[in-house]
Design a protein around this motif. Structure first.
Motif, PDB file in Angstrom:
ATOM      1  N   HIS A  49       0.813  -1.220   0.000  1.00 62.93           N
ATOM      2  CA  HIS A  49       0.000   0.000   0.000  1.00 62.93           C
ATOM      3  C   HIS A  49       0.850   1.276   0.000  1.00 62.93           C
ATOM      4  CE1 HIS A  49      -3.487   2.527   0.475  1.00 62.93           C
ATOM      5  NE2 HIS A  49      -2.857   3.159   1.446  1.00 62.93           N
ATOM      6  N   GLU A  90     -10.515  -3.983  -1.759  1.00 63.33           N
ATOM      7  CA  GLU A  90      -9.857  -5.118  -2.415  1.00 63.33           C
ATOM      8  C   GLU A  90      -8.446  -5.373  -1.896  1.00 63.33           C
ATOM      9  OE1 GLU A  90      -9.300  -1.520  -5.091  1.00 63.33           O
ATOM     10  OE2 GLU A  90     -11.014  -2.452  -4.116  1.00 63.33           O
ATOM     11  N   PRO A 117      -8.327   0.673  -0.022  1.00 63.28           N
ATOM     12  CA  PRO A 117      -9.458   0.131  -0.773  1.00 63.28           C
ATOM     13  C   PRO A 117      -9.838  -1.272  -0.305  1.00 63.28           C
ATOM     14  CG  PRO A 117      -7.778   0.995  -2.258  1.00 63.28           C
ATOM     15  CD  PRO A 117      -7.195   1.013  -0.889  1.00 63.28           C
TER      16      PRO A 117
END
Length: 64
Positions: free
Chosen positions: A13, A62, A60
């Motif tokens: 991330h 996902e 997010p």
């Protein structure tokens, strides 16, 4: 969640270079006013810390 998976998700991330800096410096109310490193050192489960990070920075769905 194993710590290796946690750190892989952090790097995915934030990027490899920024993940540790973020974990060391960013204090989050979702972690009780702690940084990632402080929460982990205090015995928080890595999965709960990851959930806190996700909530704090809007990871997010996902990637959760």
């Amino acid at each position: 969640m194993r710590l290796t998976i946690f750190w892989e998700r952090m790097a995915d991330h934030f990027g490899e270079a920024y993940a540790d800096s973020f974990a060391r410096d960013h204090v989050m109310s979702e972690l009780g006013g702690r940084t990632v490193h402080q929460a982990l050192a205090a015995g928080w489960d890595a999965k709960d810390v990851w959930r806190g990070v996700c909530a704090a920075v809007g990871v997010p769905a996902e990637k959760r």
